[in-house]
Each structure stands twice: as C-alpha cells, then as structure tokens.
Design a protein around this motif. Structure first.
Motif, PDB file in Angstrom:
ATOM      1  N   GLY A  31       0.815  -1.209   0.000  1.00  0.00           N
ATOM      2  CA  GLY A  31       0.000   0.000   0.000  1.00  0.00           C
ATOM      3  C   GLY A  31       0.845   1.254   0.000  1.00  0.00           C
ATOM      4  O   GLY A  31       0.542   2.226  -0.706  1.00  0.00           O
ATOM      5  N   ILE A  32       1.925   1.267   0.791  1.00  0.00           N
ATOM      6  CA  ILE A  32       2.829   2.418   0.816  1.00  0.00           C
ATOM      7  C   ILE A  32       3.458   2.623  -0.553  1.00  0.00           C
ATOM      8  O   ILE A  32       3.562   3.752  -1.046  1.00  0.00           O
ATOM      9  CB  ILE A  32       3.894   2.231   1.910  1.00  0.00           C
ATOM     10  CG1 ILE A  32       3.249   2.332   3.296  1.00  0.00           C
ATOM     11  CG2 ILE A  32       5.019   3.248   1.762  1.00  0.00           C
ATOM     12  CD1 ILE A  32       4.154   1.926   4.442  1.00  0.00           C
ATOM     13  N   ILE A  36       3.146   5.936  -3.117  1.00  0.00           N
ATOM     14  CA  ILE A  36       4.274   6.629  -3.739  1.00  0.00           C
ATOM     15  C   ILE A  36       4.081   6.700  -5.252  1.00  0.00           C
ATOM     16  O   ILE A  36       4.284   7.754  -5.870  1.00  0.00           O
ATOM     17  CB  ILE A  36       5.605   5.942  -3.370  1.00  0.00           C
ATOM     18  CG1 ILE A  36       5.886   6.125  -1.876  1.00  0.00           C
ATOM     19  CG2 ILE A  36       6.761   6.485  -4.216  1.00  0.00           C
ATOM     20  CD1 ILE A  36       7.010   5.266  -1.341  1.00  0.00           C
ATOM     21  N   VAL A  37       3.668   5.591  -5.853  1.00  0.00           N
ATOM     22  CA  VAL A  37       3.423   5.570  -7.300  1.00  0.00           C
ATOM     23  C   VAL A  37       2.307   6.547  -7.667  1.00  0.00           C
ATOM     24  O   VAL A  37       2.417   7.294  -8.653  1.00  0.00           O
ATOM     25  CB  VAL A  37       3.099   4.139  -7.771  1.00  0.00           C
ATOM     26  CG1 VAL A  37       2.579   4.125  -9.200  1.00  0.00           C
ATOM     27  CG2 VAL A  37       4.315   3.239  -7.631  1.00  0.00           C
ATOM     28  N   SER A  38       1.240   6.589  -6.870  1.00  0.00           N
ATOM     29  CA  SER A  38       0.143   7.508  -7.180  1.00  0.00           C
ATOM     30  C   SER A  38       0.598   8.957  -7.062  1.00  0.00           C
ATOM     31  O   SER A  38       0.153   9.818  -7.831  1.00  0.00           O
ATOM     32  CB  SER A  38      -1.061   7.247  -6.278  1.00  0.00           C
ATOM     33  OG  SER A  38      -0.828   7.683  -4.964  1.00  0.00           O
ATOM     34  N   PHE A  39       1.504   9.255  -6.123  1.00  0.00           N
ATOM     35  CA  PHE A  39       2.039  10.611  -5.990  1.00  0.00           C
ATOM     36  C   PHE A  39       2.841  10.994  -7.233  1.00  0.00           C
ATOM     37  O   PHE A  39       2.721  12.120  -7.735  1.00  0.00           O
ATOM     38  CB  PHE A  39       2.907  10.716  -4.731  1.00  0.00           C
ATOM     39  CG  PHE A  39       3.499  12.068  -4.528  1.00  0.00           C
ATOM     40  CD1 PHE A  39       2.703  13.153  -4.183  1.00  0.00           C
ATOM     41  CD2 PHE A  39       4.857  12.273  -4.697  1.00  0.00           C
ATOM     42  CE1 PHE A  39       3.252  14.410  -3.992  1.00  0.00           C
ATOM     43  CE2 PHE A  39       5.419  13.524  -4.514  1.00  0.00           C
ATOM     44  CZ  PHE A  39       4.601  14.602  -4.163  1.00  0.00           C
ATOM     45  N   VAL A  40       3.635  10.064  -7.744  1.00  0.00           N
ATOM     46  CA  VAL A  40       4.410  10.332  -8.962  1.00  0.00           C
ATOM     47  C   VAL A  40       3.465  10.599 -10.137  1.00  0.00           C
ATOM     48  O   VAL A  40       3.671  11.546 -10.912  1.00  0.00           O
ATOM     49  CB  VAL A  40       5.370   9.163  -9.266  1.00  0.00           C
ATOM     50  CG1 VAL A  40       6.003   9.305 -10.644  1.00  0.00           C
ATOM     51  CG2 VAL A  40       6.433   9.057  -8.184  1.00  0.00           C
ATOM     52  N   ARG A  44       2.812  14.068 -12.460  1.00  0.00           N
ATOM     53  CA  ARG A  44       2.776  14.055 -13.929  1.00  0.00           C
ATOM     54  C   ARG A  44       1.483  14.683 -14.448  1.00  0.00           C
ATOM     55  O   ARG A  44       1.492  15.453 -15.414  1.00  0.00           O
ATOM     56  CB  ARG A  44       2.936  12.620 -14.441  1.00  0.00           C
ATOM     57  CG  ARG A  44       2.925  12.498 -15.929  1.00  0.00           C
ATOM     58  CD  ARG A  44       4.170  13.132 -16.545  1.00  0.00           C
ATOM     59  NE  ARG A  44       4.092  12.964 -17.987  1.00  0.00           N
ATOM     60  CZ  ARG A  44       4.291  13.946 -18.846  1.00  0.00           C
ATOM     61  NH1 ARG A  44       4.627  15.131 -18.424  1.00  0.00           N
ATOM     62  NH2 ARG A  44       4.191  13.742 -20.126  1.00  0.00           N
ATOM     63  N   VAL A  45       0.373  14.361 -13.813  1.00  0.00           N
ATOM     64  CA  VAL A  45      -0.915  14.935 -14.217  1.00  0.00           C
ATOM     65  C   VAL A  45      -0.884  16.450 -14.068  1.00  0.00           C
ATOM     66  O   VAL A  45      -1.385  17.181 -14.933  1.00  0.00           O
ATOM     67  CB  VAL A  45      -2.068  14.321 -13.388  1.00  0.00           C
ATOM     68  CG1 VAL A  45      -3.348  15.128 -13.522  1.00  0.00           C
ATOM     69  CG2 VAL A  45      -2.316  12.876 -13.805  1.00  0.00           C
ATOM     70  N   ILE A  60     -12.553  10.790  -9.240  1.00  0.00           N
ATOM     71  CA  ILE A  60     -12.805   9.464  -9.806  1.00  0.00           C
ATOM     72  C   ILE A  60     -12.461   8.375  -8.792  1.00  0.00           C
ATOM     73  O   ILE A  60     -12.963   7.267  -8.878  1.00  0.00           O
ATOM     74  CB  ILE A  60     -12.055   9.284 -11.142  1.00  0.00           C
ATOM     75  CG1 ILE A  60     -12.630   8.118 -11.928  1.00  0.00           C
ATOM     76  CG2 ILE A  60     -10.591   9.052 -10.936  1.00  0.00           C
ATOM     77  CD1 ILE A  60     -13.304   8.529 -13.163  1.00  0.00           C
ATOM     78  N   GLU A  61     -11.624   8.709  -7.811  1.00  0.00           N
ATOM     79  CA  GLU A  61     -11.300   7.740  -6.764  1.00  0.00           C
ATOM     80  C   GLU A  61     -12.539   7.340  -5.979  1.00  0.00           C
ATOM     81  O   GLU A  61     -12.605   6.238  -5.448  1.00  0.00           O
ATOM     82  CB  GLU A  61     -10.228   8.271  -5.821  1.00  0.00           C
ATOM     83  CG  GLU A  61     -10.735   9.246  -4.790  1.00  0.00           C
ATOM     84  CD  GLU A  61      -9.668   9.738  -3.858  1.00  0.00           C
ATOM     85  OE1 GLU A  61      -9.763   9.450  -2.668  1.00  0.00           O
ATOM     86  OE2 GLU A  61      -8.741  10.425  -4.324  1.00  0.00           O
ATOM     87  N   HIS A  62     -13.546   8.223  -5.917  1.00  0.00           N
ATOM     88  CA  HIS A  62     -14.785   7.887  -5.216  1.00  0.00           C
ATOM     89  C   HIS A  62     -15.613   6.866  -5.992  1.00  0.00           C
ATOM     90  O   HIS A  62     -16.614   6.362  -5.485  1.00  0.00           O
ATOM     91  CB  HIS A  62     -15.609   9.148  -4.948  1.00  0.00           C
ATOM     92  CG  HIS A  62     -14.924  10.099  -4.026  1.00  0.00           C
ATOM     93  ND1 HIS A  62     -14.740   9.836  -2.698  1.00  0.00           N
ATOM     94  CD2 HIS A  62     -14.349  11.295  -4.257  1.00  0.00           C
ATOM     95  CE1 HIS A  62     -14.094  10.842  -2.137  1.00  0.00           C
ATOM     96  NE2 HIS A  62     -13.841  11.740  -3.072  1.00  0.00           N
TER      97      HIS A  62
END
Length: 106
Positions: A31-32, A36-40, A44-45, A60-62
């Motif tokens: 999960g950690i 980290i990947v989602s932060f990267v 980029r977004v 969209i996460e909801h």
C-alpha cells in the motif's frame, strides 16, 4: 492497506499507539508503494492539466475505491452509495467533457 490493517490487528507491542506493528505486513508495504506511485502520477498529471481540472478529476477515486472494495474485499455497495457513484461519475464526465471541448478549440 485494509488487508494489512486487518492482518495485524491482533499484534501488539510497547508502542501500539503508533501502530508500528502494522509495518510487519507485506500488504502495508504494498500500500505504501502504491501511495508513492500515485504521488508520482499526480505530479505528472499536474504537468499536463491545469490544477482546477486535475483536482476535480481526482474525484474518480470515489468511484474506483468502492468498486475495488466490492470486487477484492467483498464489501457491499448500498443503493445509496451506488447512486452517489453515479452522480460522481456524471460530474467527472461533465468536467472532462468541457475541458476536452476547450482544448479542441485551442
């Protein structure tokens, strides 16, 4: 993270108020890593989209979190939550559609 938290709830140590016992779970470390990947990806977004569009589209996460919880954790999606997911999906679609129209004109 949920699976890791569930798997370590019976462990205890002297610093249990810090929840450090959760660090023994591979699920927690996975999960950690995904955080980290989602932060990267978020960085980029932000390089591509204006913040006011990107921040609204992150809702969209909801949609994905309840669906993934249903598929992988066996949690129930109530009719009220399903209606909320539909409303969020509609909102994200409206924002994305309007942004695409503006980009086509430019």
């Amino acid at each position: 993270m949920k699976k890791g938290a569930d798997s370590t709830q019976n462990l205890s140590n002297a610093l249990s108020w810090l929840e450090t016992q959760a660090l023994v779970s591979g699920w927690i470390w996975t999960g950690i890593l995904f955080y980290i990947v989602s932060f990267v990806f978020w960085l980029r977004v932000l390089q591509i989209l204006p913040l006011n569009i990107a921040f609204n589209l992150v809702n969209i996460e909801h949609i994905f979190v309840p669906l993934a919880s249903y598929l992988f954790l066996g949690e129930v999606i109530s009719p009220m939550r399903a209606a909320g997911i539909g409303i969020v999906l509609l909102g994200v679609w409206v924002i994305a559609e309007s942004y695409c129209r503006v980009e086509e004109r430019a």
